[in-house]
Design a protein around this motif. Structure first.
Motif, short mmCIF file in Angstrom:
data_model
loop_
_atom_site.label_atom_id
_atom_site.label_comp_id
_atom_site.label_asym_id
_atom_site.label_seq_id
_atom_site.Cartn_x
_atom_site.Cartn_y
_atom_site.Cartn_z
N ALA A 74 -11.61 -26.77 -22.57
CA ALA A 74 -11.79 -27.80 -23.74
C ALA A 74 -12.80 -28.79 -22.95
CB ALA A 74 -10.52 -28.51 -23.94
N ILE A 75 -12.76 -29.07 -21.73
CA ILE A 75 -13.57 -30.13 -21.16
C ILE A 75 -15.13 -29.56 -21.06
CG2 ILE A 75 -14.32 -31.15 -18.96
CD1 ILE A 75 -12.00 -32.46 -20.21
N ASN A 76 -15.20 -28.29 -21.06
CA ASN A 76 -16.67 -27.58 -20.98
C ASN A 76 -17.08 -27.59 -22.10
OD1 ASN A 76 -16.26 -27.12 -18.15
ND2 ASN A 76 -15.40 -25.12 -18.26
N HIS A 77 -16.46 -27.32 -23.36
CA HIS A 77 -16.96 -27.17 -24.77
C HIS A 77 -17.36 -28.80 -25.10
CE1 HIS A 77 -16.40 -27.82 -28.96
NE2 HIS A 77 -16.87 -26.38 -29.21
N ALA A 78 -16.41 -29.63 -24.71
CA ALA A 78 -16.83 -31.15 -25.01
C ALA A 78 -18.15 -31.38 -24.13
CB ALA A 78 -15.72 -31.94 -24.62
N LYS A 79 -18.40 -31.08 -22.96
CA LYS A 79 -19.62 -31.42 -22.51
C LYS A 79 -20.78 -30.73 -23.03
CE LYS A 79 -17.86 -32.49 -17.84
NZ LYS A 79 -17.47 -31.99 -16.59
N LYS A 80 -20.65 -29.58 -23.51
CA LYS A 80 -21.87 -28.83 -24.18
C LYS A 80 -22.12 -29.26 -25.47
CE LYS A 80 -22.98 -24.04 -25.75
NZ LYS A 80 -22.56 -22.91 -25.67
N LEU A 81 -21.04 -29.85 -26.24
CA LEU A 81 -21.28 -30.31 -27.39
C LEU A 81 -21.96 -31.72 -27.39
CD1 LEU A 81 -20.92 -30.98 -30.64
CD2 LEU A 81 -18.63 -31.78 -30.05
N LEU A 82 -21.55 -32.79 -26.26
CA LEU A 82 -22.32 -33.76 -26.02
C LEU A 82 -23.50 -33.77 -25.63
CD1 LEU A 82 -19.00 -35.82 -24.40
CD2 LEU A 82 -20.13 -36.15 -26.73
N GLN A 83 -23.94 -32.91 -24.73
CA GLN A 83 -25.33 -32.39 -24.57
C GLN A 83 -26.10 -32.29 -25.68
OE1 GLN A 83 -24.68 -29.41 -21.43
NE2 GLN A 83 -25.36 -30.95 -19.83
N GLN A 84 -25.55 -31.27 -26.74
CA GLN A 84 -26.19 -30.85 -27.94
C GLN A 84 -26.42 -32.20 -28.76
OE1 GLN A 84 -23.93 -28.04 -30.32
NE2 GLN A 84 -25.71 -27.47 -31.36
N LEU A 85 -25.73 -33.16 -28.84
CA LEU A 85 -25.90 -34.44 -29.48
C LEU A 85 -26.62 -35.60 -29.04
CD1 LEU A 85 -21.99 -34.97 -30.73
CD2 LEU A 85 -23.98 -33.56 -31.83
N GLY A 86 -26.92 -35.21 -27.43
CA GLY A 86 -27.77 -36.10 -26.70
C GLY A 86 -26.96 -37.22 -25.98
N ALA A 87 -25.84 -37.06 -26.03
CA ALA A 87 -24.83 -38.18 -25.29
C ALA A 87 -24.88 -38.14 -23.84
CB ALA A 87 -23.44 -38.11 -25.95
N LEU A 88 -24.99 -36.61 -23.46
CA LEU A 88 -25.01 -36.36 -21.89
C LEU A 88 -26.45 -35.78 -21.62
CD1 LEU A 88 -21.61 -35.10 -21.45
CD2 LEU A 88 -22.28 -37.50 -21.13
N ASP A 89 -26.69 -35.98 -20.45
CA ASP A 89 -27.99 -35.20 -20.01
C ASP A 89 -27.69 -34.03 -19.27
OD1 ASP A 89 -27.35 -35.91 -17.38
OD2 ASP A 89 -28.75 -37.66 -17.36
N GLU A 90 -28.82 -33.43 -18.86
CA GLU A 90 -28.54 -31.87 -18.12
C GLU A 90 -27.65 -32.10 -17.05
OE1 GLU A 90 -32.41 -30.27 -17.05
OE2 GLU A 90 -32.95 -29.78 -19.26
N LYS A 91 -27.35 -33.13 -16.28
CA LYS A 91 -26.73 -33.39 -14.96
C LYS A 91 -25.20 -34.09 -15.55
CE LYS A 91 -30.35 -34.47 -12.04
NZ LYS A 91 -30.91 -35.66 -11.10
N GLU A 92 -24.94 -34.09 -16.88
CA GLU A 92 -23.64 -34.59 -17.37
C GLU A 92 -23.59 -35.75 -17.37
OE1 GLU A 92 -20.46 -31.94 -15.99
OE2 GLU A 92 -21.42 -29.99 -17.18
N ASP A 93 -24.50 -36.67 -17.17
CA ASP A 93 -24.40 -38.24 -17.04
C ASP A 93 -24.89 -38.66 -18.58
OD1 ASP A 93 -24.10 -38.23 -14.38
OD2 ASP A 93 -26.37 -38.18 -13.92
N ILE A 94 -24.02 -39.91 -18.86
CA ILE A 94 -24.19 -40.40 -20.10
C ILE A 94 -25.82 -40.85 -20.08
CG2 ILE A 94 -23.44 -42.61 -19.40
CD1 ILE A 94 -21.84 -42.53 -22.08
N THR A 95 -26.35 -40.75 -21.55
CA THR A 95 -27.57 -41.37 -21.68
C THR A 95 -27.30 -42.53 -22.40
OG1 THR A 95 -27.45 -40.13 -23.98
CG2 THR A 95 -28.37 -38.82 -21.91
N THR A 96 -28.61 -43.18 -22.51
CA THR A 96 -28.41 -44.35 -23.48
C THR A 96 -27.95 -44.27 -24.95
OG1 THR A 96 -30.75 -45.10 -22.39
CG2 THR A 96 -30.08 -46.08 -24.40
N HIS A 97 -28.31 -42.96 -25.37
CA HIS A 97 -27.96 -42.60 -26.56
C HIS A 97 -26.30 -42.38 -26.79
CE1 HIS A 97 -28.41 -40.80 -30.85
NE2 HIS A 97 -27.46 -39.72 -30.30
#
Length: 829
Positions: free
Chosen positions: A388-411
């Motif tokens: 579930a964590i991995n799915h969440a990270k993938k979705l958040l990256q797709q939405l632009g909330a996390l970058d490729e390194k899984e760090d939070i973005t300004t968005h």
């Protein structure tokens, strides 16, 4: 308050909190812990002008407990006792005890990680183990450890594994209140009565209630799985109930007035039947309940991270829940609990925590904002599942909330400020850039709250719902037979808190793309024209009811669906056009050259395809066939079709047979067996497939010379010696040898051409005798032998008699070993 059971342990609680910053309190339902205990702490020295925050798992419990505590102080809610829930806040500068839902605490911690104005956080009803409670506790414990050593944390529960929670809190002390409850008589289904299934349950409960109303006194609380079951029983009861029975319902999405009717005492002279979900299981006190009817069921939404969908299931409750439900009948006097299952049924001891079942994308976003990317380092009662964590990270990256390194973005930071699900927060931010924030706010509340259509209305179209909601906002009359006007007004109030700027006119055409911003993985394309089956961009399947108004739609964005079957059922969706997708989701559209085998045309095709996830949007045929992918696809297709589809000449087949014959008896030649040739086509066939894309072109290849090319010159010469294609017989004819059977080659020759041949001919350097098929002049088999000498001596005479009678023009000597071999008749000898 002095008569409440919790009063007995309040001095101990005060003493423990004075000397410890972590405490666990176990107190059964009705002990008074929710209202009496916080009030008793208002004069404690550690409070020092700061607040007590108390978390409740449900909005209804927040409002009711705040009202009761304010009443005990003789004040209105908003003074010393305040509350805050999603989209509603009643508090002031005087507020000392703030009762909130669990998600609100997360927002407060994100805004102020040290919670400088808070002295104590109380987690009430912690045994319910909601996702927000687990997250809030993990963040609060980290805040306490790193920033606020003086921050006090109190965990309260009716039924709780107190040793486990104490261990999580670094062996915090435990205070237990015995509580006060009258005996409750548990009545189970008789062994001969089958347990009612989901379809039978409303009728079963209705019949049972009529019997109870006749023989029992007091009010009745009925626990059912969900709203659908509640409404079914309510309808049956209202048609047949006695005149003095007042029926009320209780579930999360009811209005405050309807909830109050269920909680408060019934009108004078009436008895009350309350039909409730498990919302009445804890926190709430319902007046005068003496009988509980427990279906034993609860609706649980389980998230499947592999499909990205929620599945609503009706599951049996745990032993803890059954105990709590039954206890509602023993608050004021002796009571009875009717359990609609057999006594022998085995229930789980505890409910499964929500953190093990839920979509964790919002939690992962919160943790990213918190600055903790090491989720395992936080204090969890149960660690969140990695899937579930991995799915969440993938979705958040797709939405632009996390970058490729899984760090939070300004968005991502901007998304977190909305306090909405990340999907909806992303939609709101994208909508702002298009001037569509008002439209997006209407969509957001429609997606996240109870539907505005009544049960009889079956359309899945979200565009219609937005239009209706906007009409209500503009005071346009709507059909209340199908539309819940109060729910519309509630949603509009919530939408206004998300986006304050309202609009007179709205852009209905852009709603589909707004929804696509929120659900890029649930954009769906009709599999076939005029079909109700859809392929989603996440490669899953879904189907629309055939009578749905959106049945014609080529593209949909789906906001609500389940995963109950192979194809999920679509409940809420909105139409979007391909043009809109291509214009507004260009960054997510990928272009690639795809190489596939066309089974019907028997050829490799190269197409340039534009895709949104798994959905093909556009494709064009390409003529460039020089890449390795074409070769790979062609070889794969030939491998599946088998060697039999190739055009093997007689010479090529004979070469394979000769080589396989030699290999069957000695090693040293290439392996031309079917299995080996199929497995190694990339070595012997691939070099000859340059520029070839069709099966027909493959069939035109010269396989004899292709295979011959796999052998050296020396091997070719040796093969001619060991396994010659023909054998010169006594008549001078060159007769072909048949190597079909690699264990035993055959020489089929007319008997007359073998006169004078004393011993059986051999191949493989004399190691293998040929099987001789002796034929008549008409080439019909007369004898099969591998021992010519024995044939001449013992069998020839009988064969000769038969042949002389049939073939009188041919020469049939008495001594075949001295006779001249011939292929001619006597006349031409």
């Amino acid at each position: 308050m002095k008569t409440l059971p919790i009063t007995q342990v309040i001095p101990e609680v005060k003493e423990k909190l004075l000397n410890n910053n972590r405490l666990v309190l176990q107190a059964p339902p009705g002990a008074g812990k929710t209202t009496a205990l916080p009030l008793a702490l208002l004069d404690e020295p550690w409070l020092k002008g700061k607040k007590i925050i108390m978390l409740e798992p449900r909005r209804l419990a927040v409002r009711s407990s705040a009202a009761r505590m304010a009443e005990l102080l003789g004040e209105k809610v908003g003074k010393r006792i305040g509350y805050q829930i999603k989209m509603e806040s009643v508090q002031s500068k005087e507020t000392q005890i703030l009762i909130i839902t669990e998600g609100i605490l997360t927002r407060k911690l994100q805004h102020d990680p040290s919670l400088e104005d808070v002295a104590l956080i109380i987690f009430d009803e912690f045994h319910e183990r909601s996702l927000h409670a687990d997250l809030s506790l993990a963040l609060a414990l980290e805040s306490q450890a790193v920033l606020r050593e003086d921050l006090k944390i109190l965990i309260m529960s009716a039924t709780l594994n107190t040793s486990a929670i104490s261990e999580l809190l670094d062996h915090a002390p435990i205070v237990q209140s015995e509580g006060r409850a009258f005996p409750v008589d548990s009545i189970y289904l008789p062994t001969h009565t089958p347990q009612p299934n989901k379809k039978e349950l409303p009728s079963f409960v209705h019949t049972l209630l009529h019997g109870i109303l006749q023989k029992e006194e007091g009010n009745i609380l009925v626990f059912l799985a969900g709203v659908r079951e509640i409404k079914a029983v309510e309808k049956l009861l209202n048609n047949t109930k006695p005149k003095d029975v007042f029926v009320s319902t209780l579930y999360g999405n009811l209005s405050k007035e309807a909830q109050d009717r269920a909680i408060n005492a019934p009108p004078k002279g009436f008895r009350k039947v309350v039909l409730s979900t498990n919302i009445a299981q804890t926190s709430l006190t319902i007046e005068g309940i003496t009988v509980v009817v427990d279906s034993g069921l609860q609706n649980v939404s389980t998230f499947n991270p592999f499909s990205g969908m929620n599945k609503l299931e009706s599951n049996f409750i745990s032993q803890d829940s059954a105990t709590q439900r039954a206890g509602r009948a023993g608050r004021l006097s002796e009571g009875k609990a009717y359990h609609l299952w057999h006594k022998s049924k085995i229930l789980l001891k505890h409910d499964v925590p929500e953190i093990l079942l839920a979509d964790l994308s919002q939690m992962v976003l919160e943790l990213a904002c918190w600055g903790n990317d090491e989720i395992d380092t936080l204090s969890w009662m149960d660690s969140p599942p990695s899937s579930a964590i991995n799915h969440a990270k993938k979705l958040l990256q797709q939405l632009g909330a996390l970058d490729e390194k899984e760090d939070i973005t300004t968005h991502g930071i901007a998304m977190s400020r909305y306090g909405l699900h990340p999907r909806l927060a992303h939609m709101m931010l994208k909508a702002q850039t298009l001037g569509l924030a008002y439209e997006a706010s209407l969509l957001a509340v429609l997606v996240s709250e109870k539907d505005i259509y009544r049960n009889a209305f079956g359309s899945s179209d979200m565009r219609e719902r937005v239009s209706v909601l906007h009409d209500v906002a503009r005071k346009v009359a709507v059909d209340t037979q199908f539309i819940n006007l109060k729910q519309c007004q509630y949603l509009l109030a919530n939408a206004k808190r998300i986006e304050k700027v309202q609009k007179e006119t709205i852009d209905l055409e852009m709603l589909g793309i707004l929804m696509a911003f929120a659900y890029p993985d649930r954009i769906a394309k009709q599999r076939y024209e005029k079909n109700n089956s859809y392929l989603l961009s996440n490669a899953k399947g879904a189907s629309l009811h055939k009578s749905d108004e959106l049945f014609h739609a080529r593209f949909l964005v789906i906001s609500d669906l389940d995963a109950r079957s192979k194809d999920a059922t679509i409940y809420k969706a909105i139409e979007v056009t391909q043009t809109q997708i291509e214009e507004h989701l260009q960054a997510q559209i990928q272009q690639s050259d795809e190489v596939d085998w066309n089974d019907e045309q028997q050829r490799v095709e190269v197409r340039r395809v534009q895709r949104l996830g798994a959905l093909p949007l556009r494709e064009t045929q390409r003529m460039n066939t020089s890449n390795e992918e074409v070769l790979d696809v062609l070889l794969e297709a030939l491998g599946e079709l088998g060697l039999g589809v190739l055009n093997w000449s007689k010479e090529a087949l004979l070469l394979r047979q000769r080589v396989n014959f030699v290999n069957a008896h000695q090693v040293g030649f290439p392996d031309f067996s079917d299995d080996t040739l199929l497995e190694n086509m990339d070595e012997w066939l691939a070099p000859y497939l340059s520029g070839i894309t069709t099966l027909r072109a493959c069939q035109n290849l010269d396989f004899y010379n292709i295979l011959l090319g796999q052998m050296s010159f020396e091997q070719t010469k040796l093969l001619d010696t060991l396994a010659p294609t023909k054998l010169k017989v006594a008549s001078g004819s060159h007769i072909a040898i048949d190597y079909t059977n690699i264990e035993q080659p055959v020489l089929a020759v007319r008997l007359q051409e073998m006169f004078g041949t004393k011993s059986t001919p051999t191949v493989l350097g004399g190691k293998v005798k040929l099987m001789i098929h002796l034929l008549s002049p008409a080439s019909r088999p007369m004898q099969v032998t591998q021992d010519l000498e024995n044939f001449w001596n013992n069998t020839y005479e009988e064969v000769k008699k038969e042949l002389r009678g049939k073939y009188k023009r041919h020469y049939w000597p008495d001594d075949p070993l001295t006779a001249i071999a011939t292929s001619k008749t006597k006349k031409h000898m």
